[in-house]
Design a protein around this motif. Structure first.
Motif, PDB file in Angstrom:
ATOM      1  N   GLU A  28       0.852  -1.188   0.000  1.00  0.00           N
ATOM      2  CA  GLU A  28       0.000   0.000   0.000  1.00  0.00           C
ATOM      3  C   GLU A  28       0.887   1.238   0.000  1.00  0.00           C
ATOM      4  OE1 GLU A  28      -3.078   0.207   2.889  1.00  0.00           O
ATOM      5  OE2 GLU A  28      -3.477  -1.929   2.778  1.00  0.00           O
ATOM      6  N   LYS A  29       0.553   2.158  -0.878  1.00  0.00           N
ATOM      7  CA  LYS A  29       1.316   3.398  -0.957  1.00  0.00           C
ATOM      8  C   LYS A  29       0.918   4.302   0.207  1.00  0.00           C
ATOM      9  CE  LYS A  29       2.164   7.393  -3.898  1.00  0.00           C
ATOM     10  NZ  LYS A  29       1.736   8.465  -3.051  1.00  0.00           N
ATOM     11  N   GLN A  30       1.897   4.816   0.892  1.00  0.00           N
ATOM     12  CA  GLN A  30       1.655   5.778   1.967  1.00  0.00           C
ATOM     13  C   GLN A  30       1.376   7.134   1.331  1.00  0.00           C
ATOM     14  OE1 GLN A  30       2.221   5.682   5.509  1.00  0.00           O
ATOM     15  NE2 GLN A  30       2.374   3.455   5.547  1.00  0.00           N
ATOM     16  N   LEU A  31       0.311   7.768   1.764  1.00  0.00           N
ATOM     17  CA  LEU A  31      -0.021   9.090   1.242  1.00  0.00           C
ATOM     18  C   LEU A  31       0.780  10.152   1.974  1.00  0.00           C
ATOM     19  CD1 LEU A  31      -3.911   8.830   0.988  1.00  0.00           C
ATOM     20  CD2 LEU A  31      -2.257   8.627  -0.857  1.00  0.00           C
ATOM     21  N   SER A  32       1.216  11.151   1.228  1.00  0.00           N
ATOM     22  CA  SER A  32       1.915  12.273   1.859  1.00  0.00           C
ATOM     23  C   SER A  32       0.895  13.166   2.551  1.00  0.00           C
ATOM     24  CB  SER A  32       2.679  13.076   0.804  1.00  0.00           C
ATOM     25  OG  SER A  32       1.771  13.780  -0.029  1.00  0.00           O
ATOM     26  N   SER A  33       1.387  14.067   3.403  1.00  0.00           N
ATOM     27  CA  SER A  33       0.480  14.982   4.108  1.00  0.00           C
ATOM     28  C   SER A  33      -0.243  15.891   3.121  1.00  0.00           C
ATOM     29  CB  SER A  33       1.245  15.807   5.139  1.00  0.00           C
ATOM     30  OG  SER A  33       2.269  16.547   4.517  1.00  0.00           O
ATOM     31  N   LEU A  34       0.404  16.255   2.012  1.00  0.00           N
ATOM     32  CA  LEU A  34      -0.246  17.085   0.996  1.00  0.00           C
ATOM     33  C   LEU A  34      -1.377  16.318   0.321  1.00  0.00           C
ATOM     34  CD1 LEU A  34      -0.492  19.625  -0.726  1.00  0.00           C
ATOM     35  CD2 LEU A  34       1.234  18.669  -2.240  1.00  0.00           C
ATOM     36  N   GLU A  35      -1.130  15.056  -0.012  1.00  0.00           N
ATOM     37  CA  GLU A  35      -2.171  14.242  -0.640  1.00  0.00           C
ATOM     38  C   GLU A  35      -3.361  14.055   0.304  1.00  0.00           C
ATOM     39  OE1 GLU A  35       0.373  11.347  -3.613  1.00  0.00           O
ATOM     40  OE2 GLU A  35       0.497  10.985  -1.446  1.00  0.00           O
ATOM     41  N   LYS A  36      -3.081  13.826   1.585  1.00  0.00           N
ATOM     42  CA  LYS A  36      -4.159  13.690   2.570  1.00  0.00           C
ATOM     43  C   LYS A  36      -4.971  14.978   2.676  1.00  0.00           C
ATOM     44  CE  LYS A  36      -2.001  10.206   5.506  1.00  0.00           C
ATOM     45  NZ  LYS A  36      -1.492   9.937   6.857  1.00  0.00           N
ATOM     46  N   LEU A  37      -4.288  16.107   2.660  1.00  0.00           N
ATOM     47  CA  LEU A  37      -4.963  17.401   2.741  1.00  0.00           C
ATOM     48  C   LEU A  37      -5.857  17.615   1.525  1.00  0.00           C
ATOM     49  CD1 LEU A  37      -5.206  20.087   4.332  1.00  0.00           C
ATOM     50  CD2 LEU A  37      -3.351  20.954   2.926  1.00  0.00           C
ATOM     51  N   LEU A  38      -5.342  17.304   0.334  1.00  0.00           N
ATOM     52  CA  LEU A  38      -6.119  17.484  -0.888  1.00  0.00           C
ATOM     53  C   LEU A  38      -7.306  16.539  -0.968  1.00  0.00           C
ATOM     54  CD1 LEU A  38      -3.212  18.008  -3.460  1.00  0.00           C
ATOM     55  CD2 LEU A  38      -4.762  19.738  -2.541  1.00  0.00           C
ATOM     56  N   LEU A  39      -7.176  15.357  -0.385  1.00  0.00           N
ATOM     57  CA  LEU A  39      -8.266  14.382  -0.388  1.00  0.00           C
ATOM     58  C   LEU A  39      -9.245  14.579   0.767  1.00  0.00           C
ATOM     59  CD1 LEU A  39      -6.229  11.181  -1.324  1.00  0.00           C
ATOM     60  CD2 LEU A  39      -7.876  12.385  -2.768  1.00  0.00           C
ATOM     61  N   GLY A  40      -8.923  15.483   1.673  1.00  0.00           N
ATOM     62  CA  GLY A  40      -9.815  15.734   2.808  1.00  0.00           C
ATOM     63  C   GLY A  40      -9.660  14.731   3.929  1.00  0.00           C
ATOM     64  N   ILE A  41      -8.542  14.034   3.963  1.00  0.00           N
ATOM     65  CA  ILE A  41      -8.268  13.050   5.011  1.00  0.00           C
ATOM     66  C   ILE A  41      -7.410  13.716   6.085  1.00  0.00           C
ATOM     67  CG2 ILE A  41      -7.187  10.818   5.505  1.00  0.00           C
ATOM     68  CD1 ILE A  41      -7.528  10.172   2.505  1.00  0.00           C
ATOM     69  N   ASP A  42      -7.724  13.433   7.353  1.00  0.00           N
ATOM     70  CA  ASP A  42      -6.942  13.973   8.477  1.00  0.00           C
ATOM     71  C   ASP A  42      -6.839  15.498   8.421  1.00  0.00           C
ATOM     72  OD1 ASP A  42      -6.508  11.415   9.397  1.00  0.00           O
ATOM     73  OD2 ASP A  42      -4.542  11.230   8.445  1.00  0.00           O
ATOM     74  N   GLN A  43      -7.982  16.150   8.302  1.00  0.00           N
ATOM     75  CA  GLN A  43      -7.998  17.614   8.271  1.00  0.00           C
ATOM     76  C   GLN A  43      -7.525  18.177   9.612  1.00  0.00           C
ATOM     77  OE1 GLN A  43      -8.771  19.776   5.770  1.00  0.00           O
ATOM     78  NE2 GLN A  43      -8.884  18.021   4.407  1.00  0.00           N
ATOM     79  N   PRO A  44      -6.739  19.249   9.595  1.00  0.00           N
ATOM     80  CA  PRO A  44      -6.289  19.842  10.862  1.00  0.00           C
ATOM     81  C   PRO A  44      -7.468  20.456  11.616  1.00  0.00           C
ATOM     82  CG  PRO A  44      -5.651  21.212   9.005  1.00  0.00           C
ATOM     83  CD  PRO A  44      -6.234  19.957   8.433  1.00  0.00           C
ATOM     84  N   VAL A  45      -7.380  20.400  12.932  1.00  0.00           N
ATOM     85  CA  VAL A  45      -8.413  20.979  13.788  1.00  0.00           C
ATOM     86  C   VAL A  45      -8.077  22.444  14.008  1.00  0.00           C
ATOM     87  CG1 VAL A  45      -9.505  20.865  16.046  1.00  0.00           C
ATOM     88  CG2 VAL A  45      -8.784  18.768  14.912  1.00  0.00           C
ATOM     89  N   ILE A  46      -9.024  23.302  13.692  1.00  0.00           N
ATOM     90  CA  ILE A  46      -8.824  24.744  13.854  1.00  0.00           C
ATOM     91  C   ILE A  46      -9.572  25.194  15.091  1.00  0.00           C
ATOM     92  CG2 ILE A  46      -9.187  27.009  12.814  1.00  0.00           C
ATOM     93  CD1 ILE A  46      -9.011  25.618  10.091  1.00  0.00           C
TER      94      ILE A  46
END
Length: 67
Positions: free
Chosen positions: A4-22
């Motif tokens: 399984e390919k590990q997603l980078s933090s940029l890819e996760k952000l663009l896909l809406g995965i693991d959004q930062p808590v504001i």
């Protein structure tokens, strides 16, 4: 076996995965507001254009203005 390919933090952000808590917005300090430390004195500008509480001695760490 498939890896399984590990997603980078940029890819996760663009896909809406693991959004930062504001958190809640923090209002900037203004002249005339109660002192955030003692709640008794009022903030006013000193000679260095910093907000200062004369009753408690609190000085804002925010930058001053340009002269």
């Amino acid at each position: 076996m498939t890896e399984e390919k590990q997603l980078s933090s940029l890819e996760k952000l663009l896909l809406g995965i693991d959004q930062p808590v504001i958190g809640p917005a923090i209002e900037p300090l203004k002249r005339g507001q109660p002192c955030p430390n003692c709640k008794e004195g009022r903030l006013d500008y000193n000679g260095l254009l910093q907000l200062e509480c004369l009753a408690y001695g609190f000085v804002s760490g925010e930058g001053g203005g340009c002269t």
